[in-house]
Scaffold this active site. Structure first.
Site, PDB file in Angstrom:
ATOM      1  N   GLY A 120       0.840  -1.197   0.000  1.00  0.00           N
ATOM      2  CA  GLY A 120       0.000   0.000   0.000  1.00  0.00           C
ATOM      3  C   GLY A 120       0.865   1.234   0.000  1.00  0.00           C
TER       4      GLY A 120
ATOM      5  N   ASP B 296      -8.239   8.722  -0.971  1.00  0.00           N
ATOM      6  CA  ASP B 296      -7.510   7.797  -1.837  1.00  0.00           C
ATOM      7  C   ASP B 296      -8.387   6.606  -2.203  1.00  0.00           C
ATOM      8  OD1 ASP B 296      -5.450   6.906  -3.399  1.00  0.00           O
ATOM      9  OD2 ASP B 296      -4.309   6.023  -1.752  1.00  0.00           O
TER      10      ASP B 296
END
Ligand SMILES: *[C@@H]1O[C@H](CO)[C@@H](O)[C@H](O)[C@H]1NC(C)=O
Ligand SMILES: *[C@@H]1O[C@H](CO)[C@@H](O)[C@H](O)[C@H]1NC(C)=O
Ligand SMILES: *[C@@H]1O[C@H](CO)[C@@H](O)[C@H](O)[C@H]1NC(C)=O
Ligand SMILES: *[C@@H]1O[C@H](CO)[C@@H](O)[C@H](O)[C@H]1NC(C)=O
Ligand SMILES: *[C@@H]1O[C@H](CO)[C@@H](O)[C@H](O)[C@H]1NC(C)=O
Ligand SMILES: *[C@@H]1O[C@H](CO)[C@@H](O)[C@H](O)[C@H]1NC(C)=O
Ligand SMILES: *[C@@H]1O[C@H](CO)[C@@H](O)[C@H](O)[C@H]1NC(C)=O
Ligand SMILES: *[C@@H]1O[C@H](CO)[C@@H](O)[C@H](O)[C@H]1NC(C)=O
Ligand SMILES: *[C@@H]1O[C@H](CO)[C@@H](O)[C@H](O)[C@H]1NC(C)=O
Ligand SMILES: *[C@@H]1O[C@H](CO)[C@@H](O)[C@H](O)[C@H]1NC(C)=O
Length: 821
Positions: A516, A632
């Site tokens: 991530g 995001d």
């Protein structure tokens, strides 16, 4: 012997020349095989052998279809569970008078089983589409020994009876085909509830999926559009022998049928359109989100257009406020005030207008009572919770009363009926009672009033304070607020580093699930066998600690079925770890952007995922106590559980806004190339509308199965531009993922593209908000026309790029930059 057989056979075969001319009957000496059919007297229906779906299938079935319609439309299937694999099977009447289907080995594939003493049994296909067995000698031609209408498949034809033959103990139920090329019984059924307050219900397996509400004399309370169809006359028949619903067509020349479809989990009425030579859907159930059975739980009411859709009926409050605010409504509502049966001032009835009357399982009807008698009847019995007219024709008559929990209520604007619900009503009577209480009680009341005033003051002070501090990192707000009660509020379990290291095989490469924005994610197995995902913040990340703390605190606060659940965290030495629930199906991008995996995501799944993401985001934006901007949102941040339910993950970038703050400015642009709204990417301005933009991109990706970053040379080089061009050219269908083939619902898919374009409009103020997105997804409301989208992202001028010190990584990894603005 062989000679004799051949003779017999040729005799039989000669009979078939007659068949070719079309007959509607077979006798005991005749049979039907693959190349012969029965045709009803006036040529409306045909019975024979057929292959469903694609003709390459090896399976043969015996069924009935419309003779005069070019699209083979099967309305009944005999051997649903037991396909025939060879084409030399025969349908005939055996010596017992059964209609039997036998294969070349004389094995019985399917059979009727009504025993009869009749000696001359014939099978006849009627013009209604009913296949019947009769005794040739019976003078009454309507004395059927057996009829296909008693064993419906997925289709409800005019003249058919759905419901009970109480003498035979027969319940006629519709059962959907498993799918378009498999007529075997699926798990989606439609039946009639056998109460004296009839209701049509649909089931998914053993779970009720839809309830029509009671028959109010003219229509079903919850499906006015269906039963008020001017082409159709419904009737409900209830006597000691029978209990059923049936219908007839007013214009007999129309061709119309009702069918239940498991691909879409809907009941549709279809009308044959002669001009276009196609079936047209004239009504569909469930119609919207509120039509799903008991969406809002006991004493809740579902209102389309309101967000959230469920609220408690006036006078009731959520049973579990915590669950309720998380949009988990099935626990329903309870009396707001203490209610005492038959006590003056504590018991009465409140009228609710235009509602779909509750589930009728625990109800009772007397058609000759007046509304006043009805009220008294309800008043007398303490388990009675509501009453209404059982027939609303001509100002209303009859009495229906309900006992215990009231389920499946929704608002039906311009339709529905008046319902009188029992609750503590008289406020004045209550005050009088209060005044009679001792002065001691009064002191308590005053004290509590004073404390509420103080509480309200404190809240104002807090709001003012947070307003003043709105440009600060909100995380400090939480810390400040929680200083005293850190222990209580920080409910997350703290894990020990050694145990997590052990669970993840010492963060071995084999356990790595992905990378991530702030570090790798590992799969782990806790000592109790539970599978978890562990996010390990990269030690090098300078900003990591802040985001990490932010995420932990937020996740502790947020719980919603479309948000990933945080199980705990670990802060030890240099390590910062987050422990999440493990998602068996990884993330959405894994499926969406892979041509073979993409096939596993059929349209119903995609639509569920879209709805789930929308609800999760709405919760973040509006319904959680704190307003969260995710910042995001992208396909790889949408995780999928083992049932493919979507869960939004990675709140590391989310930033809370206190009170009414819906916009902020940051000097740290964090996000992912392709999903970022222009005002955020260029100017660092983030708002719920920049999340909406990302959602719009995601929506377009889900419908098209393509990444926004793919190169479309003529369409501003991205997917948004591509969608916009096809939309403007009136050709949005071309945008839909070809691997969805027939699974998609065109109407839903086009609506999703439309909503997606509304979300990616250039100006934030033009974009929808998530509340209206959620409503539009489950509703038929008119949508505004989208304006020009933002497809400028790929046109970032180079000077700007260098001067603003902003750079975007070309892959899909989150970019985080300190820009010098
Ligand atoms: C069965 O299929 C074969 C081969 O396709 C064909 O020749 C034959 O006529 C068929 N029989 C019937 C009864 O249709
Ligand atoms: C049906 O198929 C059988 C066997 O293949 C054949 O003998 C017969 O003539 C066919 N009948 C018709 C009406 O085509
Ligand atoms: C009929 O029986 C034969 C021999 O037992 C077998 O091979 C064949 O598969 C059977 N056919 C059907 C349709 O069951
Ligand atoms: C007839 O068939 C039905 C459905 O398959 C079954 O429930 C019933 O018991 C059968 N009756 C007899 C007499 O075999
Ligand atoms: C055939 O008969 C049915 C039932 O009686 C009737 O509804 C239908 O209109 C008739 N069709 C034609 C083409 O005559
Ligand atoms: C169910 O609906 C889908 C989509 O409209 C359609 O493709 C399919 O053929 C239908 N299924 C059946 C069994 O009719
Ligand atoms: C519950 O009752 C109180 C006092 O009568 C009232 O102030 C409040 O608004 C009610 N709440 C709901 C949800 O009806
Ligand atoms: C809230 O929901 C959870 C999960 O559905 C359930 O276990 C719990 O009992 C509910 N709480 C209340 C008070 O009903
Ligand atoms: C229905 O109501 C009528 C009128 O009040 C009454 O005479 C009758 O007995 C009731 N029937 C039942 C079954 O309660
Ligand atoms: C109230 O109604 C319920 C449900 O019909 C019934 O079981 C109960 O006996 C009734 N109680 C009284 C006191 O009539």
């Amino acid at each position: 012997m062989a000679m004799l057989t051949i003779l017999l056979l040729s005799k039989l075969l000669s009979l078939f020349s007659k068949f070719a001319v079309a007959t509607d009957t077979i006798t005991q000496s005749e049979f039907l095989e693959d190349n012969t059919t029965l045709v009803s007297n006036n040529g409306t229906f045909e019975l024979g052998f057929f292959t469903p779906g694609s003709s390459s299938s090896p399976n043969l079935y015996v069924g009935i279809w419309y003779k005069n319609i070019p699209i083979r439309t099967v309305v009944w299937v005999a051997n649903r569970d037991n396909p025939i694999k060879d084409n030399s099977s025969k349908l005939s009447i055996n010596t017992k008078g059964y209609l039997v289907l036998i294969n070349q080995n004389n094995t019985v594939i399917w059979s009727t089983n009504t025993t009869t003493k009749a000696s001359l049994v014939v099978a006849q296909l009627l013009d209604s589409g009913n296949l019947v067995l009769r005794d040739e000698k019976d003078t009454n031609p309507e004395n059927y020994l057996w009829q296909s209408f008693d064993y419906p498949s997925d289709t409800f034809l005019p003249g058919m009876k759905l419901g009970w033959d109480l003498k035979k103990g027969l319940n006629r139920v519709l059962t959907a085909w498993k799918n378009w090329d498999d007529p075997s019984p699926g798990d989606f059924t439609l039946s009639i509830l056998h109460t004296n307050n009839p209701e049509v219900v649909m089931w998914k397996g053993t779970t009720q999926y839809y309830g029509s509400g009671p028959w109010d004399g003219t229509v079903f309370s919850g499906s006015p559009s269906v039963s008020s169809d001017s082409n159709v006359n419904y009737a409900i028949v209830s006597n000691k022998d029978e209990f059923y619903i049936t219908y007839s067509l007013i214009d007999k020349s129309l061709i119309s049928r009702v069918v239940i479809n498991q691909t879409k989990y809907v009941r549709q009425r279809l009308l044959w359109n002669i001009d276009s030579q196609m079936w047209r859907v004239s009504s569909e159930l469930p119609t919207d989100f509120c039509d799903q059975y008991n969406t809002c739980g006991a004493f809740g009411i579902c209102v389309i257009g309101q967000v959230p859709a469920c609220k408690c009926l006036d006078g009731f409050k959520p049973k579990s406020p915590r669950n309720w605010t998380q949009m988990s409504w099935n626990q329903g509502c309870v009396h707001n005030q203490t209610w005492s049966c038959r006590k003056k001032g504590r018991d009465g009835f409140n009228k609710f207008n235009s509602v779909k009357a509750p589930d009728t399982r625990r109800s009772w009807v007397n058609a000759s009572m007046t509304l006043d008698e009805c009220k008294n009847k309800c008043w007398e019995n303490c388990s009675c919770t509501a009453y209404a007219n059982s027939d609303i024709k001509g100002g209303g008559s009859g009495c229906a009363i309900w006992f215990s929990d009231l389920l499946n209520i929704r608002l039906m604007p311009n339709a529905g009926q008046d319902l009188y619900i029992r609750l503590a009503v008289s406020e004045t009577a209550q005050q009088n009672q209060d005044e009679k209480h001792s002065s001691k009680k009064k002191v308590v009341v005053i004290a509590s009033t004073v404390s509420s005033v103080i509480a309200i003051l404190l809240i104002f002070i807090f709001i003012y304070w947070s307003y003043k501090n709105k440009n600060k990192e909100i995380i400090t707000g939480i810390e400040g607020k929680n200083n005293k009660s850190q222990q209580e509020d920080f409910e997350l379990p703290l894990f020990d580093l050694a145990s997590i290291a052990h669970a993840t095989n010492n963060f071995s490469h084999d356990n790595k699930l992905g990378e991530g924005g702030f570090g790798p994610v590992y799969k782990g197995i806790l000592p109790d066998g539970q599978e978890v995902a562990v996010k390990r913040l990269s030690r090098t990340s300078r900003q990591g600690l802040k985001e990490f703390k932010n995420e932990v605190m937020l996740c502790a606060e947020l719980q919603h079925r479309n948000l990933v659940k945080v199980l705990g965290c670990c802060i030890q030495d240099d390590e910062k770890l987050l422990i999440y629930e493990y998602m068996a199906n990884k993330s959405l991008d894994v499926f969406l952007f892979d041509s073979s995996q993409g096939k596993l995501l059929d349209w119903p799944k995609r639509f569920c995922i879209i709805n789930g993401i929308a609800r999760g985001l709405l919760y973040l934006h509006q319904d959680s106590r704190l307003r969260i901007i995710h910042r995001d949102l992208k396909a790889s941040n949408v995780l999928l559980d083992n049932e493919m339910n979507p869960k939004i993950s990675d709140f590391g970038l989310a930033r809370m806004c206190g009170g009414d703050q819906i916009e902020g400015k940051t000097n740290r642009v964090v996000g992912t190339y392709g999903y970022m709204a222009p005002e955020y990417a260029f100017d660092g301005i983030f708002s719920i509308k920049s999340d909406v933009f990302s959602f719009g991109v995601l929506l377009l990706e889900i419908v098209s199965g393509k990444k926004n970053r793919l190169f479309y040379p003529n369409d501003y080089n991205n997917l948004i531009g591509h969608a916009w061009r096809l939309w403007k050219e009136g050709n949005p269908m071309q945008f839909i993922d070809t691997s969805l083939k027939d699974s998609y619902n065109l109407h839903e898919a086009l609506r999703c593209i439309h909503i997606g374009l509304l979300c990616v409009q250039h100006h934030p103020n033009d974009r929808s908000n998530m509340a209206s997105v959620v409503v539009s997804l489950s509703n038929e409301n008119a949508l505004p026309l989208p304006k020009n989208p933002s497809y400028l992202l790929n046109d970032i001028p180079t000077e700007r790029e260098s001067s603003s010190n902003t750079s975007f990584s070309v892959n899909d990894v989150t970019t985080s930059m300190l820009s010098g603005r």
